[in-house]
Design a protein around this motif. Structure first.
Motif: not given
Length: 183
Positions: A79-86, A89-94, A97-102, A144-151
């Motif tokens: 699974v290579h899920r794009m981050r929500p800010y990419d 979907v979200t605006h990032l406060l931090l 990250s280069v890692d996949p989201s999920f 803004g770093t993750h989708y709800v389903s990621d967490v």
């Protein structure tokens, strides 16, 4: 299903930036939540009471933490899920990250710890760790770093890891007595 996930993620993240105090709490929970949980677990090593059982649970929590993160690495092979800010979907406060989201490593680690305590019947501490894990989960979406389903996926991975450790790392075995007898 993606539309619902993105909508809920956006709704949580849309509050970010409207209250400086909440932003600060969520940023700090996101950044130092897991390290604080690890320190809280380590600090229990010298706890009074049933020291042997407590130490067994601490080792189980550490093994659950490590196994959960290892399971995440297996998931990332497929699974290579794009981050929500990419994805806009979200605006990032931090920092990004280069890692996949999920799945979320933060949620995995936090839930592995909480689940280990709960599965080993240390309920009072387990519920405190569960509350902290929930805060870490929400903070990761809020900043803004993750989708709800990621967490949620991370929480599931952490829980599965704790269940596997509970099944295979038995209290009172020779290995357990050796490890828990240290210090």
């Amino acid at each position: 299903m993606y539309e619902l996930d993105a909508a809920v993620t956006h709704a949580i993240n849309s509050v970010a930036g409207s209250n400086a105090l909440i932003d600060l709490v969520m940023i700090w929970a996101s950044i130092i939540g897991v390290p604080l949980l690890v320190l809280a677990v380590a600090g229990q090593w010298w706890r009074r009471g049933d020291r042997q059982h407590t130490r067994h649970v601490l080792i189980a929590a550490g093994l659950s933490f490590l196994l959960g993160l290892a399971l995440n690495q297996l998931v990332l092979l497929f699974v290579h899920r794009m981050r929500p800010y990419d994805a806009g979907v979200t605006h990032l406060l931090l920092a990004s990250s280069v890692d996949p989201s999920f799945p979320s490593d933060h949620a995995t680690a936090a839930f592995a710890i909480a689940a280990a305590f709960l599965l080993h019947k240390m309920h009072r501490l387990g519920f405190w760790f569960l509350a902290a894990a929930a805060l870490v989960m929400v903070s990761r979406v809020y900043v803004g770093t993750h989708y709800v389903s990621d967490v949620l996926g991370g929480a599931l991975t952490g829980t599965i890891a704790a269940m596997a450790v509970r099944a295979f790392y038995r209290e009172g075995t020779r290995a357990d007595r050796l490890i828990t007898g240290i210090l």
